[in-house]
Design an enzyme around this catalytic site. Sequence first.
Site, PDB file in Angstrom:
ATOM      1  N   VAL A  65      -9.891  -7.289   5.617  1.00 48.72           N
ATOM      2  CA  VAL A  65     -10.173  -6.674   6.915  1.00 48.72           C
ATOM      3  C   VAL A  65      -9.418  -5.364   7.026  1.00 48.72           C
ATOM      4  CG1 VAL A  65     -10.211  -7.006   9.414  1.00 48.72           C
ATOM      5  CG2 VAL A  65     -10.347  -8.996   7.885  1.00 48.72           C
ATOM      6  N   GLY A  66     -10.166  -4.262   6.999  1.00 48.83           N
ATOM      7  CA  GLY A  66      -9.573  -2.948   7.180  1.00 48.83           C
ATOM      8  C   GLY A  66      -9.870  -2.400   8.560  1.00 48.83           C
ATOM      9  N   GLY A 109       1.496  -3.124   5.635  1.00 44.34           N
ATOM     10  CA  GLY A 109       0.116  -3.566   5.785  1.00 44.34           C
ATOM     11  C   GLY A 109      -0.294  -4.519   4.676  1.00 44.34           C
ATOM     12  N   ASP A 169      -3.098  -4.795   3.117  1.00 51.65           N
ATOM     13  CA  ASP A 169      -3.816  -4.147   2.025  1.00 51.65           C
ATOM     14  C   ASP A 169      -2.864  -3.535   1.012  1.00 51.65           C
ATOM     15  OD1 ASP A 169      -2.957  -2.330   3.961  1.00 51.65           O
ATOM     16  OD2 ASP A 169      -4.735  -1.054   3.814  1.00 51.65           O
TER      17      ASP A 169
END
Length: 257
Positions: free
Chosen positions: A7-8, A108, A110
């Site tokens: 989920v970005g 984050g 990611d």
Amino acid sequence: MLLAADVGNTNVVFALIEGREIKARWRIASDPRRTGDEYAVWLLQLAEFQGFDSGDIDQVIIGSVVPRAIHNLTVLSEKYLGITPLIAGQGAGQWGIELDIEQPSSLGADRALNTIAAHAKYEGDLIVIDFGTATTFDVVDFTGAYKGGIIAPGINLSLDALVGNTAKLPRIAIERPESNSVIGRNTEDQMLIGVFWGYVALIEGLIARMKAEIGRPAKVVATGGLAILFDEHTELFDAVDSDLTLEGLAIVAERAR
């Protein structure tokens, strides 16, 4: 089979992964208001269209930089797949790497996932560049520890700000200018030069400064949608790996098993 959700801020990427091999992937715009039911209708139909049975999914992992999306994706997993998902960075989905920075909890998902996957695939010290909503530069040392990095405005974000805050500049596609000249003769060419070669100069300058500070040879690994564009027209990167974040999710899920 593993269902991974990356989920970005701009998109959510779902992937079906067997071992570490990505079998299928689907992309949808990020919207924290989208419910678990809406995700299910969209995702499960797409999987069926491509010949996948949701009954083959036995593990789910969510990596998110949008905290509000985690609840709705958890509903998707528990209600429609009967699986309590792993949340990357939490509980059984802990990173398992050293975060050698001042505020580890602020990193984050990611970027942590890119660190894990890059260290698993490439030897030595690394600089990982991710072209997302923001462009991030992350330093991973030879032990796999995350040492810190840089956050810069993403190229699309920069272009949106330029066009949105000027009265006469047109929207342009992000591509390499046709000419090697950096002196544009019309508005569109001048914008392309500023966006493309300006960003190349930013990347080159930051890589050079990071390598000097690391003090040892470091490979540069790029990921994200625009990595391929810059790789085709420059020699900035040692490797381009578009699936780095998903591969990081697969590794975290594998360890949790």
